[in-house]
Design an enzyme around this catalytic site. Sequence first.
Site, PDB file in Angstrom:
ATOM      1  N   HIS A 125      32.526  39.316  48.702  1.00  0.00           N
ATOM      2  CA  HIS A 125      32.694  39.871  49.921  1.00  0.00           C
ATOM      3  C   HIS A 125      32.608  38.539  50.982  1.00  0.00           C
ATOM      4  O   HIS A 125      32.339  37.650  50.752  1.00  0.00           O
ATOM      5  CB  HIS A 125      31.581  40.818  50.455  1.00  0.00           C
ATOM      6  N   CYS A 161      25.574  38.616  44.759  1.00  0.00           N
ATOM      7  CA  CYS A 161      26.890  38.738  45.251  1.00  0.00           C
ATOM      8  C   CYS A 161      27.608  37.357  45.300  1.00  0.00           C
ATOM      9  O   CYS A 161      27.160  36.300  45.725  1.00  0.00           O
ATOM     10  CB  CYS A 161      26.912  39.420  46.598  1.00  0.00           C
TER      11      CYS A 161
END
Length: 255
Positions: free
Chosen positions: A215, A231
């Site tokens: 992301h 992440c």
Amino acid sequence: MKKLALLMMSGAALSLASLATPALASDRYGQRPPVVLSPDLSAPWVMQLGGQAAPRGGIVYRTKPKVVRTPAYQSHSLRGEPRRVTNAALAAPRTKPAPVRQIDPQFLPQTVSYDGNHKPGTIIIDTQARFLYHVTGDGQARRYGVGVGKEGHAWSGTEKVSRKAEWPDWRPPAEMIKRVREKEGRVLPAHMAGGPENPLGARALYLGSTLYRIHGTNQPWTIGQAVSSGCIRMRNEDVTELYERVAVGAKVIVM
């Protein structure tokens, strides 16, 4: 005899006075002298007896009136010298600008050679070097700098892109909310709508059924560091480019 002499002398004096008075008055007031107003209001008014003709109104100024200007406020430096202080200096002090944070140029996007055996469209993430490679074929790959999981949150494995989202919402898991509150004293929101301030940034590629994603970020200066909770974060510009190139179902290898 004395009284008679005194009466005769007084009469002569009165006669002379009566003859002289009209002449003196005519000489003194035949032409009125101009009145001069002193520029200093504390000085007395002075009748000028010279021959200067008065302008209309009968008043002249000896000099032009002084224009009094209020001096600018002065303060003194440490050396005792006066220093002019402008209105800008008297305004509220400016806040110190935040330092400009930049990332290492090596983490900016670039096309590089690739001699691996993975098919075009595959994503390979090297967590040690902090690079993400998107295989494009013809012996090349598109390379991006990334931020990866910090110590205790790094992971490896193979997943697939299960879905994609633009300006995704963020719902941190309860475990993360608890951990951040205990270790950092911050209280994370249970939900944050997508937008520039959202930690997930402009785009997100969800990995399988895990809680991990590739992301964007609202902290681009962290690219190239181990800072996340697992992440893979990218600059918003870079994840937007990758988002357009990658299809749902693409293979993702984290190593």
